[in-house]
Scaffold this active site. Structure first.
Site, PDB file in Angstrom:
ATOM      1  N   VAL A 162       0.844  -1.198   0.000  1.00 40.28           N
ATOM      2  CA  VAL A 162       0.000   0.000   0.000  1.00 40.28           C
ATOM      3  C   VAL A 162       0.885   1.255   0.000  1.00 40.28           C
ATOM      4  CG1 VAL A 162      -1.972  -1.067   1.128  1.00 40.28           C
ATOM      5  CG2 VAL A 162      -0.133  -0.111   2.523  1.00 40.28           C
ATOM      6  N   ARG A 167      16.311  17.869 -22.050  1.00 38.64           N
ATOM      7  CA  ARG A 167      16.148  18.559 -23.329  1.00 38.64           C
ATOM      8  C   ARG A 167      16.357  20.064 -23.240  1.00 38.64           C
ATOM      9  NH1 ARG A 167      11.580  14.711 -23.990  1.00 38.64           N
ATOM     10  NH2 ARG A 167      12.093  13.325 -25.746  1.00 38.64           N
ATOM     11  N   LEU A 192      -4.693  17.048 -12.528  1.00 39.21           N
ATOM     12  CA  LEU A 192      -4.655  18.352 -11.856  1.00 39.21           C
ATOM     13  C   LEU A 192      -3.504  18.428 -10.866  1.00 39.21           C
ATOM     14  CD1 LEU A 192      -8.478  18.862 -11.133  1.00 39.21           C
ATOM     15  CD2 LEU A 192      -7.122  19.906 -12.955  1.00 39.21           C
ATOM     16  N   THR A 195       1.925  16.952  -7.484  1.00 34.48           N
ATOM     17  CA  THR A 195       2.739  16.619  -6.317  1.00 34.48           C
ATOM     18  C   THR A 195       1.910  15.775  -5.357  1.00 34.48           C
ATOM     19  OG1 THR A 195       2.041  18.616  -5.157  1.00 34.48           O
ATOM     20  CG2 THR A 195       4.045  18.776  -6.491  1.00 34.48           C
ATOM     21  N   LEU A 197      -2.316  45.542  44.393  1.00 33.13           N
ATOM     22  CA  LEU A 197      -1.521  46.186  45.436  1.00 33.13           C
ATOM     23  C   LEU A 197      -0.055  46.211  45.038  1.00 33.13           C
ATOM     24  CD1 LEU A 197      -3.147  44.301  48.468  1.00 33.13           C
ATOM     25  CD2 LEU A 197      -3.798  46.522  47.518  1.00 33.13           C
ATOM     26  N   CYS A 215       1.268  47.560  41.491  1.00 35.56           N
ATOM     27  CA  CYS A 215       1.728  48.281  40.298  1.00 35.56           C
ATOM     28  C   CYS A 215       3.043  48.975  40.621  1.00 35.56           C
ATOM     29  CB  CYS A 215       0.685  49.289  39.849  1.00 35.56           C
ATOM     30  SG  CYS A 215       1.148  50.165  38.334  1.00 35.56           S
ATOM     31  N   THR A 240       4.741  42.708  37.795  1.00 34.84           N
ATOM     32  CA  THR A 240       6.005  42.933  37.100  1.00 34.84           C
ATOM     33  C   THR A 240       7.112  43.351  38.062  1.00 34.84           C
ATOM     34  OG1 THR A 240       5.260  45.185  36.640  1.00 34.84           O
ATOM     35  CG2 THR A 240       4.918  43.545  34.917  1.00 34.84           C
ATOM     36  N   CYS A 263       0.196  37.411  29.732  1.00 24.76           N
ATOM     37  CA  CYS A 263       0.187  38.742  29.105  1.00 24.76           C
ATOM     38  C   CYS A 263       1.238  38.838  28.000  1.00 24.76           C
ATOM     39  CB  CYS A 263       0.424  39.839  30.138  1.00 24.76           C
ATOM     40  SG  CYS A 263       0.809  41.445  29.400  1.00 24.76           S
ATOM     41  N   CYS A 298      37.233  17.080  37.252  1.00 22.91           N
ATOM     42  CA  CYS A 298      35.890  17.666  37.060  1.00 22.91           C
ATOM     43  C   CYS A 298      35.143  17.696  38.397  1.00 22.91           C
ATOM     44  CB  CYS A 298      35.102  16.852  36.048  1.00 22.91           C
ATOM     45  SG  CYS A 298      33.370  17.362  35.857  1.00 22.91           S
TER      46      CYS A 298
END
Length: 1025
Positions: free
Chosen positions: A223, A364, A485, A488, A669, A671, A737, A816, A986
């Site tokens: 298949v 060609r 048609l 690909t 409380l 900003c 932030t 955000c 190491c």
């Protein structure tokens, strides 16, 4: 004399021999010496190499587009994810390309694969073989930049291959009624001829629509159509084709091999007599287009058509294709391949793998007229195939029953564009084998007669409506190569997709039912899509844990409405105040961060804003909340409010918000800029006493839950969270932030700079850059206040990062900056990604995966590499003379396998079934807290050391340099091979792993000897611990 401690010892000096040093003078070395140096370090092919690499029996992946996880992530992050993306308009199957690339960038490989397979059931095949430069890539807006377009095919291949490795079956559309409750029309018998891309696509979509009696009849005993028989293994492995067929069979589609559309076997007429209600013809073009000069020539004489040659190569190289193992065709000497399409180049590169000494590709027309995609041509060029343009075949010369040469005439194009052949210019080429690749046709009269009574066009192909793919017989549809048609694989897939809807429409009409005017084909589904990601917090039920933070995405309630329509589970309003505290913002006020370096566009790791709270009134927000709750009762709306330290103000605004119908409140409380100057935001949130009192006032005023939004701009965030809890808050948001100054220009002016004076203020930094701060805030709060609800925010930009916050103790997640980088549609990626992460936890066989990332195999350029040390007791890098040695060793091994008749084992698909319950969101909340503690709780006895995989190493020496100048001088760097070696000094610091550009090239493994620190000077007293 006492040793000088501040100077490196002799053994360390030896290690430092290749360590970079600042240059104090120009370097002198002769041209002849530099030419020798260049050869030693060369990684790309040598232009002066005349010896072709031995490729016999080597069917390893040769595609330049193939990507490993590292490459895929880098490429996906480079994508702009454009609005109205041109790449999507150029994809025959209409893939949502920017969305699946977004999912890859967010390490949601299932989400990407789901999106791909939803529109293209052969998404993996097309990712491997699509001529993307002529399709999606051709429209990429990054063509307008120096770095060029995105490798869309490679990304598509990567995501679908990862899903393939998950071994999760496709399931029936979960939104359909049970099969026994489907209408009679869905039991209609549907036949499809040919098990190639068009039929697989058509059958898959019909099965997704709910049809239960679908049968594909295939002439061959295998298949996959041309994907199996004509596209070589090194471009499209058979297990990929088989995987996509198995996905189709998961939905109940049947395949019967050895049955063809022919007057001798099955015809449309006999099909109709057997009760089939619809048929689809997808048999391709089965016969070669053979020039008259080749009539009578046989394979024994050295002549093949592509239809002869490529299936023979496939049978000899594609394990599992046939029941028995077939040898590769034996090709020796010089081969001429005629044609300039993809098939011709497949024949050329396949001939080399069958033993050809030299291959000439003759066509060609000129190079500018080559129909093959540039990648195919480039690969053939790299494998030392020769190109001979402007030649038209005239005669095949046979001596002693074998082809010995061919004659050609030169072709020329005149000023009108017409091609002419000049008989005066003859070219004679010696050759042992000729392969004709001049295309395919439908010429078998028995097949055409079996299609009766459908009409054929002037090219001898079935006549179809290009929109519906319906033939002159209403119940018969056709697609793929057979209708002329599609040129690909992906276009054939789309033919089958297009036909599926109109077959559905036709069948329903036969049973007196109708379908929607706008086609609505179902998506691709697996059990992952059934995972429940709802969660309860503070008595509220969230349909999913992802919501809009009180920030720019919630600037207006119409934006919140669009977010809910997209699938977001909850939203906070932008913070609003009483009218007396209304604000007006400055501009500019939101800028990209400097933490991403010189990376522009989406994917910024941080933003800085000096934006204040909402400029809209409380009346606007309260009315809008009422409207949203009326239209979206299942979505949670949280009103974010802010006042100064005034009980009456907090009481008034909290009651107004509750009366509007808000599910909960968030008390801003925290900003970090502007509002503090007004005695609001940060001015209240840094003092536990003020926070406690404000929470008490709000608790007295309202019955609904409320959450205090914490600031990270404090020494001890837990004390603020504890104060909020003591004040009656139902939970906290962690965090707002981080206050910062993002950057200064070379003249000392800041950015953003406001007004003519170019002044600025400290703003709020958001994005993934503050994720470590937010994770610390969430985990420390969750550890100190077990069970206290936390809404996390701060760098959540994917399902993977969201899961980190859930593991840290948060219940829901606010977003955000990620939306600022993209748009509201990222929610689909977040939900599918989180479902996949939860589902994979239940699969026993995938426990060595890290989320959706498979365990890393040794690879170079995204492709597995043979371990040379196992074939030959030697370590070799991949450049210069060592690369040539590697190629020689691999070639000899491939030939040995061929001579011993050792075939690769076919990959059998074993679907993984959950061995344990799929965890819920509640199950994973706080999972990471057990691993967090003080430094004193960490073991200094269980040490690790670095281990380098030489097969993956690209010899950059980054590990060596960081160990020298930032660590312990524990890595040796060979001056000839540039292979790093870890020494026994190491200390396991892990800096080398941190700067290594190749994922998992360096791993940390348990130390087998006791760790003895180098103290420099012996201890004067015994340590107390």
């Amino acid at each position: 004399m006492a040793p000088v401690l501040s100077k490196d010892s002799a053994d360390i000096e030896s290690i430092l021999a290749l360590n970079p040093r600042t240059q104090t003078h120009a370097t002198l070395r002769s041209t002849s010496a530099k030419k020798l140096d260049k050869k030693h370090w060369k990684r790309n092919p040598d232009k002066n190499c005349f010896n072709c690499e031995k490729l016999e029996n080597n069917f390893d992946d040769i595609k330049h587009t193939t990507l490993g996880e590292r490459g895929a992530l880098r490429e996906a992050m480079r994508c702009l994810k454009c609005a109205d993306a041109p790449c999507q308009k150029s994809c025959p199957t209409n893939l949502d390309i920017k969305s699946f690339i977004t999912s890859i960038a967010n390490k949601n490989y299932y989400g990407a694969a789901k999106m791909i397979f939803s529109d293209n059931p052969l998404g993996l095949t097309c990712g491997m073989v699509c001529p993307t430069p002529d399709l999606c890539v051709g429209g990429c807006n990054l063509y307008a930049t120096e770095e060029g377009p995105i490798n869309i095919g490679g990304l598509q291949q990567f995501a679908t291959e990862v899903f393939k490795a998950m071994s999760i079956p496709q399931i029936r559309n979960p939104f359909l009624p049970p099969p026994e409750k489907m209408s009679e029309a869905y039991s209609a018998k549907i036949a499809l001829f040919g098990a190639g891309p068009a039929s697989i696509s058509c059958a898959s979509f019909l099965a997704r629509l709910g049809y239960s009696d679908i049968t594909i009849f295939e002439k061959q005993e295998y298949v996959g159509g041309l994907s199996t028989s004509e596209i070589p293994q090194f471009r499209l492995p058979y297990d990929v084709v088989n995987f996509e067929i198995e996905l189709m069979k998961d939905l109940g589609v049947k395949i019967i091999c050895g049955k063809s559309l022919s007057v001798n076997e099955m015809t449309l007429s006999t099909l109709k007599e057997k009760g089939y209600k619809a048929a689809f013809i997808g048999i391709g073009l089965p016969e070669p287009n053979k020039d008259a000069i080749f009539q009578g020539l046989t394979q024994d004489q050295g002549f093949y058509t592509s239809k002869d040659f490529l299936p023979l190569v496939a049978k000899g190289s594609k394990a599992g294709m046939c029941a028995c193992h077939s040898p590769l065709p034996s090709i020796r000497g010089v081969v001429i391949v005629l044609g300039a399409g993809d098939t011709a180049f497949d024949c050329a590169t396949s001939a080399l793998r069958c033993g050809a000494r030299r291959v000439f590709i003759v066509f060609r027309k000129g190079f500018v007229n080559i129909r093959a995609v540039p990648e195919e041509m480039e690969l053939a060029k790299e494998e030392k195939c020769e190109f001979l343009p402007f030649l038209s075949p005239r005669k095949v010369i046979v001596k002693g029953g074998r082809i010995v040469a061919m004659q050609f005439v030169r072709t020329e194009q005149d000023e009108t564009g017409k091609w002419n052949e000049d008989e005066d210019q003859m070219v004679h080429l010696k050759a042992d084998v000729v392969i004709s690749a001049f295309g395919s046709v439908l010429s078998d009269p028995k097949v055409k007669e079996a299609m009766s009574p459908i009409k054929f066009n002037r090219w001898g192909l079935p006549e179809v409506d290009p929109e519906t793919m319906q033939t002159s017989e209403a119940w018969v549809f056709a697609g793929g190569d057979v209708v002329g048609l599609a040129n690909t694989t992906v276009e054939s897939v789309n033919d089958g997709k297009q036909a599926s809807w109109y077959i559905h429409k036709y069948i329903q009409s036969q049973y007196g039912a109708s379908v929607s005017a706008k086609p609505e084909l179902p998506l691709f589904y697996t059990a992952i899509d059934l995972v429940d990601i709802s969660v309860e917090m503070a008595g509220l039920k969230f349909i999913n844990p992802f919501g809009l933070a009180s920030a720019t995405p919630a600037t207006s309630t119409s934006m919140i409405r669009r977010a809910f329509e997209a699938g977001w589970g909850f939203a906070l309003t932008k913070t609003f105040s009483l009218d007396k505290d209304i604000v007006t913002n400055v501009s500019p006020r939101i800028v990209r961060g400097t933490t991403s370096g010189p990376m522009y566009g989406p994917g910024q790791s941080s933003f800085l804003n000096i934006e204040l709270i909402s400029e809209k009134t409380a009346a606007y927000w309260c009315q809008s909340v009422t409207e949203l709750k009326a239209d979206f009762p299942d979505n949670i709306v949280i009103a974010s409010i802010m006042c100064s330290y005034n009980k009456n103000d907090w009481t008034e605004l909290a009651k107004k918000s509750e009366d509007s119908g808000a599910d909960a409140l968030e008390l801003n409380l925290s900003c970090p800029h502007g509002m503090g100057e007004r005695g609001m935001g940060l001015a209240c949130g840094q003092d536990p006493e003020l926070v406690r009192n404000i929470c008490r006032w709000v608790r007295q005023a309202v019955q609904i839950p409320f959450f205090a939004k914490l600031t990270p701009n404090v020494t001890d965030i837990v004390s603020i969270a504890r104060a909020a809890k003591e004040g009656g808050a139902n939970g906290v948001t962690a965090t707002n932030t981080v206050s910062g100054l993002m950057g200064l220009k070379s003249d000392g002016t800041p950015w953003p700079a406001v007004g003519i004076a170019k002044r600025t203020t400290y703003g709020g930094v958001s994005g993934t850059a503050i994720r470590p701060i937010a994770l610390r805030a969430v985990t420390s709060t969750a550890r100190a206040l077990p069970g206290f609800p936390i809404l996390a925010t701060g760098g959540i930009d994917s399902a993977e990062s969201g899961l980190q916050f859930l593991h840290s103790g948060a219940s829901v997640l606010q977003v955000c900056s990620a939306i600022q980088n993209q748009d509201f549609t990222v929610i689909e990626d977040y939900c599918t990604g989180l479902k996949a992460l939860l589902y994979l936890k239940s699969i026993e066989e995938l426990q060595d995966w890290d989320g959706q990332s498979p365990a890393t195999v040794s690879h170079q350029k995204g492709k597995p590499v043979p371990r040379i040390a196992e074939l030959m007791d030697k370590k070799l890098p991949s450049f210069g003379p060592y690369l040539e040695q590697r190629k020689k060793i691999i070639a000899e091994n491939k030939i040995r396998l061929k001579e011993q008749n050792i075939a690769s084992s076919p990959h059998k698909r074993n679907c993984f079934i959950p061995k344990r319950p799929v965890p819920t969101i509640k199950d994973v909340i706080g999972k990471a807290l057990q691993y967090l503690g003080t430094f004193g709780e960490l073991s200094n006895v269980e040490q690790v050391v670095a281990m380098i995989d030489e097969e993956m190493c690209i010899n950059c020496g980054k590990c060596y340099m960081t160990c020298n100048d930032s660590g312990y001088q524990a890595i040796q760097f060979d001056p000839e091979t540039h292979l790093p070696t870890i020494t026994d000094t190491c200390t396991g610091c892990t800096l080398c792993l941190s700067v290594c550009p190749i994922v998992d090239c360096i791993k940390m493994v348990s130390r087998t000897t006791p760790y003895e620190p180098k103290r420099g000077v012996p201890l004067s007293v015994n340590p107390v611990c």
